[in-house]
Design a protein around this motif. Structure first.
Motif, PDB file in Angstrom:
ATOM      1  N   GLU A  28      64.919  58.559  77.352  1.00  0.00           N
ATOM      2  CA  GLU A  28      63.537  58.906  77.694  1.00  0.00           C
ATOM      3  C   GLU A  28      62.648  58.952  76.463  1.00  0.00           C
ATOM      4  O   GLU A  28      61.511  58.459  76.478  1.00  0.00           O
ATOM      5  CB  GLU A  28      63.498  60.248  78.436  1.00  0.00           C
ATOM      6  CG  GLU A  28      64.065  60.196  79.840  1.00  0.00           C
ATOM      7  CD  GLU A  28      63.842  61.488  80.594  1.00  0.00           C
ATOM      8  OE1 GLU A  28      63.132  62.380  80.059  1.00  0.00           O
ATOM      9  OE2 GLU A  28      64.367  61.612  81.715  1.00  0.00           O
ATOM     10  N   GLU A  29      63.137  59.535  75.387  1.00  0.00           N
ATOM     11  CA  GLU A  29      62.353  59.564  74.164  1.00  0.00           C
ATOM     12  C   GLU A  29      62.095  58.144  73.655  1.00  0.00           C
ATOM     13  O   GLU A  29      60.967  57.797  73.279  1.00  0.00           O
ATOM     14  CB  GLU A  29      63.070  60.366  73.075  1.00  0.00           C
ATOM     15  CG  GLU A  29      62.285  60.392  71.766  1.00  0.00           C
ATOM     16  CD  GLU A  29      63.076  60.955  70.596  1.00  0.00           C
ATOM     17  OE1 GLU A  29      62.440  61.310  69.582  1.00  0.00           O
ATOM     18  OE2 GLU A  29      64.316  61.003  70.675  1.00  0.00           O
ATOM     19  N   THR A  30      63.137  57.329  73.655  1.00  0.00           N
ATOM     20  CA  THR A  30      62.990  55.953  73.185  1.00  0.00           C
ATOM     21  C   THR A  30      61.988  55.182  74.026  1.00  0.00           C
ATOM     22  O   THR A  30      61.105  54.487  73.492  1.00  0.00           O
ATOM     23  CB  THR A  30      64.352  55.236  73.220  1.00  0.00           C
ATOM     24  OG1 THR A  30      65.244  55.892  72.315  1.00  0.00           O
ATOM     25  CG2 THR A  30      64.212  53.777  72.836  1.00  0.00           C
ATOM     26  N   GLN A  31      62.086  55.306  75.330  1.00  0.00           N
ATOM     27  CA  GLN A  31      61.167  54.606  76.218  1.00  0.00           C
ATOM     28  C   GLN A  31      59.724  55.016  75.938  1.00  0.00           C
ATOM     29  O   GLN A  31      58.827  54.168  75.851  1.00  0.00           O
ATOM     30  CB  GLN A  31      61.520  54.897  77.677  1.00  0.00           C
ATOM     31  CG  GLN A  31      60.671  54.143  78.679  1.00  0.00           C
ATOM     32  CD  GLN A  31      61.167  54.360  80.108  1.00  0.00           C
ATOM     33  OE1 GLN A  31      62.302  54.765  80.330  1.00  0.00           O
ATOM     34  NE2 GLN A  31      60.320  54.068  81.074  1.00  0.00           N
ATOM     35  N   GLY A  32      59.485  56.296  75.747  1.00  0.00           N
ATOM     36  CA  GLY A  32      58.130  56.784  75.482  1.00  0.00           C
ATOM     37  C   GLY A  32      57.606  56.342  74.124  1.00  0.00           C
ATOM     38  O   GLY A  32      56.448  55.915  74.009  1.00  0.00           O
ATOM     39  N   ARG A  33      58.457  56.413  73.100  1.00  0.00           N
ATOM     40  CA  ARG A  33      58.000  56.059  71.751  1.00  0.00           C
ATOM     41  C   ARG A  33      57.744  54.563  71.632  1.00  0.00           C
ATOM     42  O   ARG A  33      56.770  54.140  71.003  1.00  0.00           O
ATOM     43  CB  ARG A  33      59.050  56.502  70.717  1.00  0.00           C
ATOM     44  CG  ARG A  33      59.273  58.013  70.636  1.00  0.00           C
ATOM     45  CD  ARG A  33      58.061  58.752  70.089  1.00  0.00           C
ATOM     46  NE  ARG A  33      57.754  58.386  68.717  1.00  0.00           N
ATOM     47  CZ  ARG A  33      58.286  58.980  67.641  1.00  0.00           C
ATOM     48  NH1 ARG A  33      59.174  59.953  67.800  1.00  0.00           N
ATOM     49  NH2 ARG A  33      57.925  58.615  66.429  1.00  0.00           N
ATOM     50  N   VAL A  34      58.620  53.747  72.211  1.00  0.00           N
ATOM     51  CA  VAL A  34      58.417  52.300  72.161  1.00  0.00           C
ATOM     52  C   VAL A  34      57.209  51.898  73.005  1.00  0.00           C
ATOM     53  O   VAL A  34      56.419  51.028  72.615  1.00  0.00           O
ATOM     54  CB  VAL A  34      59.685  51.554  72.619  1.00  0.00           C
ATOM     55  CG1 VAL A  34      59.424  50.051  72.727  1.00  0.00           C
ATOM     56  CG2 VAL A  34      60.836  51.819  71.649  1.00  0.00           C
TER      57      VAL A  34
END
Length: 348
Positions: A28-34
Protein backbone atom coordinates in the motif's frame (compact mmCIF):
# COMPACT_ATOMS: atom_id res chain seq x y z
CA UNK A 1 16.54 -18.51 -26.22
CA UNK A 2 19.29 -18.86 -23.57
CA UNK A 3 18.10 -19.43 -19.99
CA UNK A 4 17.73 -16.31 -17.89
CA UNK A 5 20.28 -15.86 -15.13
CA UNK A 6 19.22 -16.50 -11.56
CA UNK A 7 18.24 -13.39 -9.67
CA UNK A 8 19.97 -12.01 -6.60
CA UNK A 9 18.55 -8.88 -4.97
CA UNK A 10 22.02 -7.71 -3.95
CA UNK A 11 23.03 -7.65 -7.63
CA UNK A 12 20.68 -4.75 -8.49
CA UNK A 13 22.48 -1.74 -9.99
CA UNK A 14 21.32 1.07 -7.71
CA UNK A 15 21.55 4.08 -10.04
CA UNK A 16 20.87 7.57 -8.63
CA UNK A 17 21.61 6.09 -5.19
CA UNK A 18 22.31 9.52 -3.69
CA UNK A 19 18.77 10.66 -4.54
CA UNK A 20 16.49 8.17 -2.78
CA UNK A 21 12.76 8.86 -2.83
CA UNK A 22 11.73 5.92 -0.68
CA UNK A 23 12.43 2.31 0.29
CA UNK A 24 9.56 0.00 1.26
CA UNK A 25 8.38 -3.56 1.71
CA UNK A 26 4.72 -2.54 1.99
CA UNK A 27 2.36 -2.80 -1.01
CA UNK A 28 0.00 0.00 0.00
CA UNK A 29 2.78 2.43 0.80
CA UNK A 30 4.56 1.60 -2.45
CA UNK A 31 1.41 2.01 -4.50
CA UNK A 32 0.72 5.42 -2.95
CA UNK A 33 4.28 6.72 -3.24
CA UNK A 34 4.73 5.59 -6.84
CA UNK A 35 1.28 6.95 -7.76
CA UNK A 36 2.27 10.35 -6.38
CA UNK A 37 5.16 10.46 -8.87
CA UNK A 38 3.39 8.97 -11.87
CA UNK A 39 -0.37 8.26 -11.75
CA UNK A 40 -2.95 6.17 -9.86
CA UNK A 41 -2.61 2.47 -10.64
CA UNK A 42 -3.31 -1.01 -9.39
CA UNK A 43 -0.29 -2.81 -7.89
CA UNK A 44 -0.35 -6.49 -7.03
CA UNK A 45 2.43 -8.82 -5.94
CA UNK A 46 2.28 -11.97 -8.06
CA UNK A 47 2.80 -14.97 -5.80
CA UNK A 48 1.97 -15.28 -2.12
CA UNK A 49 5.53 -16.28 -1.24
CA UNK A 50 7.08 -13.09 -2.64
CA UNK A 51 7.68 -9.84 -0.78
CA UNK A 52 8.48 -6.36 -2.03
CA UNK A 53 11.94 -4.83 -1.65
CA UNK A 54 11.30 -1.48 -3.36
CA UNK A 55 13.98 1.05 -4.28
CA UNK A 56 12.85 4.30 -5.89
CA UNK A 57 15.34 7.10 -6.61
CA UNK A 58 14.35 10.35 -8.32
CA UNK A 59 15.90 13.50 -9.80
CA UNK A 60 13.49 16.13 -11.14
CA UNK A 61 14.64 18.34 -13.99
CA UNK A 62 12.10 20.76 -15.53
CA UNK A 63 9.84 19.09 -18.08
CA UNK A 64 11.28 15.67 -17.27
CA UNK A 65 12.29 13.55 -14.30
CA UNK A 66 14.71 10.63 -14.20
CA UNK A 67 13.99 7.71 -11.88
CA UNK A 68 15.49 4.42 -10.84
CA UNK A 69 12.90 1.86 -9.72
CA UNK A 70 12.94 -1.80 -8.74
CA UNK A 71 10.28 -3.77 -6.87
CA UNK A 72 12.35 -6.83 -5.93
CA UNK A 73 9.37 -9.11 -6.61
CA UNK A 74 7.09 -10.14 -9.46
CA UNK A 75 4.44 -7.42 -9.65
CA UNK A 76 1.43 -6.68 -11.85
CA UNK A 77 0.95 -2.97 -12.56
CA UNK A 78 -2.16 -1.57 -14.23
CA UNK A 79 -2.13 2.22 -14.69
CA UNK A 80 -4.64 2.26 -17.55
CA UNK A 81 -4.05 5.48 -19.47
CA UNK A 82 -1.19 7.59 -18.11
CA UNK A 83 -3.04 10.81 -18.92
CA UNK A 84 -0.52 13.65 -18.85
CA UNK A 85 2.92 12.15 -19.36
CA UNK A 86 5.07 9.84 -21.47
CA UNK A 87 7.25 7.27 -19.75
CA UNK A 88 10.39 5.65 -21.15
CA UNK A 89 11.23 2.48 -19.20
CA UNK A 90 14.80 1.28 -19.71
CA UNK A 91 15.76 -1.99 -17.97
CA UNK A 92 19.26 -2.12 -16.56
CA UNK A 93 18.63 -5.59 -15.13
CA UNK A 94 16.02 -8.28 -15.64
CA UNK A 95 12.89 -8.08 -17.74
CA UNK A 96 9.26 -6.96 -17.87
CA UNK A 97 6.25 -7.76 -20.03
CA UNK A 98 4.49 -4.64 -21.31
CA UNK A 99 1.05 -4.44 -22.94
CA UNK A 100 0.33 -1.12 -24.68
CA UNK A 101 -3.06 -1.24 -26.37
CA UNK A 102 -2.84 -4.11 -28.86
CA UNK A 103 0.99 -4.24 -28.81
CA UNK A 104 3.12 -6.41 -26.54
CA UNK A 105 6.75 -5.75 -25.63
CA UNK A 106 9.13 -8.07 -23.81
CA UNK A 107 11.40 -5.48 -22.27
CA UNK A 108 14.95 -6.26 -21.14
CA UNK A 109 18.48 -4.90 -21.47
CA UNK A 110 18.11 -5.08 -25.26
CA UNK A 111 14.65 -3.52 -25.59
CA UNK A 112 13.18 -0.69 -23.55
CA UNK A 113 9.55 0.44 -23.64
CA UNK A 114 7.93 3.81 -24.27
CA UNK A 115 4.45 4.41 -22.86
CA UNK A 116 2.18 7.08 -24.37
CA UNK A 117 -0.41 9.07 -22.40
CA UNK A 118 -3.53 7.94 -24.26
CA UNK A 119 -2.69 4.25 -24.75
CA UNK A 120 -4.06 1.78 -22.15
CA UNK A 121 -1.15 0.02 -20.48
CA UNK A 122 -0.62 -3.04 -18.27
CA UNK A 123 2.73 -4.39 -17.07
CA UNK A 124 4.33 -7.36 -15.35
CA UNK A 125 7.70 -6.51 -13.82
CA UNK A 126 9.56 -9.69 -12.96
CA UNK A 127 11.49 -10.12 -9.74
CA UNK A 128 14.78 -9.50 -11.50
CA UNK A 129 13.68 -6.18 -13.05
CA UNK A 130 15.31 -2.82 -12.34
CA UNK A 131 14.67 0.13 -14.64
CA UNK A 132 15.66 3.70 -15.33
CA UNK A 133 12.47 5.65 -16.05
CA UNK A 134 12.28 8.99 -17.82
CA UNK A 135 9.04 10.85 -17.11
CA UNK A 136 8.21 13.43 -19.81
CA UNK A 137 5.44 15.97 -19.48
CA UNK A 138 2.86 15.50 -22.24
CA UNK A 139 2.46 19.24 -22.85
CA UNK A 140 6.23 19.65 -23.28
CA UNK A 141 6.37 16.84 -25.85
CA UNK A 142 3.45 18.27 -27.83
CA UNK A 143 5.03 21.73 -27.71
CA UNK A 144 8.29 20.34 -29.15
CA UNK A 145 6.30 18.57 -31.86
CA UNK A 146 4.50 21.78 -32.83
CA UNK A 147 7.79 23.66 -33.09
CA UNK A 148 9.35 20.91 -35.20
CA UNK A 149 6.45 20.66 -37.63
CA UNK A 150 4.77 24.04 -37.45
CA UNK A 151 1.45 22.49 -36.38
CA UNK A 152 -0.25 20.93 -33.39
CA UNK A 153 -1.05 17.21 -33.50
CA UNK A 154 -4.59 16.50 -34.71
CA UNK A 155 -5.04 13.75 -32.15
CA UNK A 156 -3.05 11.66 -29.66
CA UNK A 157 0.70 11.60 -30.33
CA UNK A 158 1.50 7.93 -29.66
CA UNK A 159 4.94 6.34 -29.97
CA UNK A 160 5.83 2.80 -30.96
CA UNK A 161 6.18 1.20 -27.49
CA UNK A 162 9.21 -0.92 -28.46
CA UNK A 163 12.32 1.18 -27.87
CA UNK A 164 15.68 -0.34 -28.88
CA UNK A 165 18.53 -0.26 -26.38
CA UNK A 166 21.43 -1.94 -28.16
CA UNK A 167 20.69 -1.61 -31.88
CA UNK A 168 18.32 0.34 -34.06
CA UNK A 169 17.66 3.96 -34.91
CA UNK A 170 16.49 4.95 -31.42
CA UNK A 171 19.14 3.07 -29.43
CA UNK A 172 21.42 6.14 -29.05
CA UNK A 173 18.53 7.87 -27.30
CA UNK A 174 18.10 5.18 -24.67
CA UNK A 175 21.85 5.18 -24.10
CA UNK A 176 21.73 8.96 -23.66
CA UNK A 177 19.15 8.56 -20.88
CA UNK A 178 21.31 5.97 -19.13
CA UNK A 179 24.31 8.24 -19.67
CA UNK A 180 22.40 11.05 -17.97
CA UNK A 181 21.77 8.85 -14.92
CA UNK A 182 25.42 7.83 -14.75
CA UNK A 183 26.55 11.43 -15.21
CA UNK A 184 24.38 12.45 -12.26
CA UNK A 185 25.87 9.63 -10.19
CA UNK A 186 29.38 10.77 -11.09
CA UNK A 187 29.03 14.56 -10.97
CA UNK A 188 25.88 15.21 -8.95
CA UNK A 189 23.06 17.65 -9.74
CA UNK A 190 24.97 20.91 -9.35
CA UNK A 191 24.34 21.56 -13.06
CA UNK A 192 20.57 21.81 -12.38
CA UNK A 193 21.25 25.29 -10.99
CA UNK A 194 22.21 26.43 -14.48
CA UNK A 195 19.12 27.03 -16.68
CA UNK A 196 21.08 26.79 -19.94
CA UNK A 197 22.34 23.33 -19.00
CA UNK A 198 18.87 22.01 -18.10
CA UNK A 199 17.28 23.48 -21.24
CA UNK A 200 20.01 22.00 -23.43
CA UNK A 201 19.63 18.52 -21.97
CA UNK A 202 15.84 18.42 -22.13
CA UNK A 203 15.69 19.87 -25.62
CA UNK A 204 18.03 17.14 -26.82
CA UNK A 205 16.03 14.37 -25.16
CA UNK A 206 12.60 15.47 -26.41
CA UNK A 207 13.62 16.59 -29.88
CA UNK A 208 15.69 13.51 -30.69
CA UNK A 209 12.99 11.17 -29.37
CA UNK A 210 10.51 12.76 -31.78
CA UNK A 211 12.98 12.47 -34.65
CA UNK A 212 14.23 8.92 -33.98
CA UNK A 213 11.37 6.89 -32.49
CA UNK A 214 8.40 6.09 -34.78
CA UNK A 215 5.10 7.70 -33.78
CA UNK A 216 1.74 8.58 -35.26
CA UNK A 217 3.07 11.75 -36.93
CA UNK A 218 6.52 10.63 -38.08
CA UNK A 219 5.46 11.25 -41.67
CA UNK A 220 5.21 14.98 -40.97
CA UNK A 221 8.80 15.11 -39.73
CA UNK A 222 9.99 13.18 -42.79
CA UNK A 223 8.71 15.85 -45.16
CA UNK A 224 11.30 18.23 -46.51
CA UNK A 225 11.13 21.81 -45.29
CA UNK A 226 11.79 24.99 -47.25
CA UNK A 227 15.15 26.12 -45.90
CA UNK A 228 15.45 29.29 -43.86
CA UNK A 229 16.86 32.19 -45.82
CA UNK A 230 20.07 33.97 -44.75
CA UNK A 231 18.17 36.93 -43.23
CA UNK A 232 16.27 34.55 -40.94
CA UNK A 233 19.50 32.84 -39.98
CA UNK A 234 21.23 36.15 -39.26
CA UNK A 235 18.64 36.91 -36.61
CA UNK A 236 19.50 33.61 -34.96
CA UNK A 237 23.26 34.14 -35.30
CA UNK A 238 23.08 37.61 -33.74
CA UNK A 239 20.88 36.35 -30.91
CA UNK A 240 23.12 33.37 -30.13
CA UNK A 241 26.23 35.56 -29.90
CA UNK A 242 24.44 37.96 -27.55
CA UNK A 243 22.84 35.28 -25.35
CA UNK A 244 25.19 32.30 -25.28
CA UNK A 245 24.77 31.79 -21.51
CA UNK A 246 20.95 31.80 -21.50
CA UNK A 247 18.67 28.76 -21.93
CA UNK A 248 18.47 28.24 -25.71
CA UNK A 249 17.02 25.29 -27.56
CA UNK A 250 16.63 24.63 -31.27
CA UNK A 251 12.94 25.38 -30.83
CA UNK A 252 13.79 28.77 -29.31
CA UNK A 253 16.09 29.57 -32.24
CA UNK A 254 13.39 28.62 -34.74
CA UNK A 255 10.96 30.98 -33.03
CA UNK A 256 13.52 33.78 -33.21
CA UNK A 257 13.94 33.09 -36.94
CA UNK A 258 10.14 32.85 -37.42
CA UNK A 259 10.51 29.51 -39.23
CA UNK A 260 10.02 25.85 -38.31
CA UNK A 261 12.82 23.85 -36.71
CA UNK A 262 13.18 21.77 -39.86
CA UNK A 263 13.45 24.90 -42.02
CA UNK A 264 16.09 26.36 -39.70
CA UNK A 265 18.10 23.13 -39.74
CA UNK A 266 17.97 22.98 -43.53
CA UNK A 267 19.02 26.64 -43.78
CA UNK A 268 22.06 26.11 -41.56
CA UNK A 269 22.99 22.97 -43.46
CA UNK A 270 22.69 24.65 -46.84
CA UNK A 271 24.30 28.00 -46.06
CA UNK A 272 26.77 27.23 -43.24
CA UNK A 273 27.34 23.47 -43.58
CA UNK A 274 26.44 22.92 -39.95
CA UNK A 275 23.38 22.61 -37.72
CA UNK A 276 21.81 25.13 -35.33
CA UNK A 277 22.94 22.90 -32.46
CA UNK A 278 26.48 22.75 -33.82
CA UNK A 279 26.63 26.50 -34.34
CA UNK A 280 25.30 27.19 -30.83
CA UNK A 281 27.80 24.74 -29.35
CA UNK A 282 30.73 26.43 -31.11
CA UNK A 283 29.64 29.89 -29.93
CA UNK A 284 29.31 28.55 -26.40
CA UNK A 285 32.74 26.93 -26.58
CA UNK A 286 34.18 30.29 -27.65
CA UNK A 287 32.40 31.91 -24.69
CA UNK A 288 33.74 29.25 -22.32
CA UNK A 289 37.26 29.89 -23.57
CA UNK A 290 36.94 33.64 -23.02
CA UNK A 291 35.57 33.02 -19.51
CA UNK A 292 38.46 30.65 -18.71
CA UNK A 293 41.03 33.15 -19.98
CA UNK A 294 39.42 35.86 -17.85
CA UNK A 295 39.48 33.56 -14.81
CA UNK A 296 43.07 32.34 -15.34
CA UNK A 297 44.96 32.40 -12.06
CA UNK A 298 41.83 33.04 -9.96
CA UNK A 299 41.89 30.98 -6.77
CA UNK A 300 38.35 29.59 -6.93
CA UNK A 301 37.77 29.46 -10.68
CA UNK A 302 35.77 26.36 -11.68
CA UNK A 303 35.83 24.81 -15.13
CA UNK A 304 32.75 22.80 -14.18
CA UNK A 305 30.68 25.86 -13.27
CA UNK A 306 31.73 27.71 -16.40
CA UNK A 307 30.82 24.71 -18.56
CA UNK A 308 27.43 24.38 -16.85
CA UNK A 309 26.82 28.12 -17.22
CA UNK A 310 27.07 27.79 -21.00
CA UNK A 311 24.85 24.74 -21.26
CA UNK A 312 27.31 21.82 -21.20
CA UNK A 313 25.97 19.06 -18.95
CA UNK A 314 28.29 16.17 -19.85
CA UNK A 315 31.77 17.16 -18.75
CA UNK A 316 33.55 14.43 -20.68
CA UNK A 317 31.97 15.42 -23.98
CA UNK A 318 32.51 19.10 -23.19
CA UNK A 319 36.25 18.51 -22.71
CA UNK A 320 36.41 16.58 -25.98
CA UNK A 321 34.57 19.32 -27.90
CA UNK A 322 36.86 21.93 -26.36
CA UNK A 323 40.05 20.03 -27.21
CA UNK A 324 38.86 19.47 -30.78
CA UNK A 325 38.02 23.15 -31.31
CA UNK A 326 41.05 24.74 -29.61
CA UNK A 327 43.67 22.02 -29.58
CA UNK A 328 44.15 22.19 -25.81
CA UNK A 329 42.26 21.17 -22.69
CA UNK A 330 40.05 23.56 -20.68
CA UNK A 331 42.44 23.20 -17.74
CA UNK A 332 45.34 24.41 -19.89
CA UNK A 333 43.36 27.52 -20.75
CA UNK A 334 42.50 28.13 -17.11
CA UNK A 335 46.17 27.81 -16.14
CA UNK A 336 46.86 30.62 -18.62
CA UNK A 337 49.61 28.73 -20.36
CA UNK A 338 51.35 30.80 -23.01
CA UNK A 339 51.35 27.90 -25.45
CA UNK A 340 47.58 27.65 -25.13
CA UNK A 341 47.08 31.31 -25.87
CA UNK A 342 49.30 31.14 -28.95
CA UNK A 343 47.63 27.94 -30.23
CA UNK A 344 44.10 29.25 -29.71
CA UNK A 345 44.81 32.68 -31.19
CA UNK A 346 46.39 31.07 -34.25
CA UNK A 347 43.22 29.03 -34.84
CA UNK A 348 40.92 32.04 -34.75
Amino acid sequence: MPPRQSFEKDSFPDLLAHYPLFRSEDVEETQGRVAAVFCPHVLRVAGAAQHLHVQHNLVKLHDTAINFLSYGADVEIDPGRLGDFYLAQIPVAGHADIQCGAQSVVSDVNTASLLSPDTPTRMHWHEDCAQVLLWIEKAAMEHRFALLTGRDPDGPLAFDPSLPQQAGLSSPWTQAVLDLARNIDQHGTHWLQFPAAVASMEDYLLRTLLLLQPHTYSYLLARSAEPARPRHMQRVIDYVHANADTPLTVADLAQIACVSVRALEEGFRRHLNTTPVGYLRDVRLDSVRQALIAAAGAEHASITDIAYRFGFTHLGRFAAYYKKRFGVSPSATLRGEAAERHSSDTRR
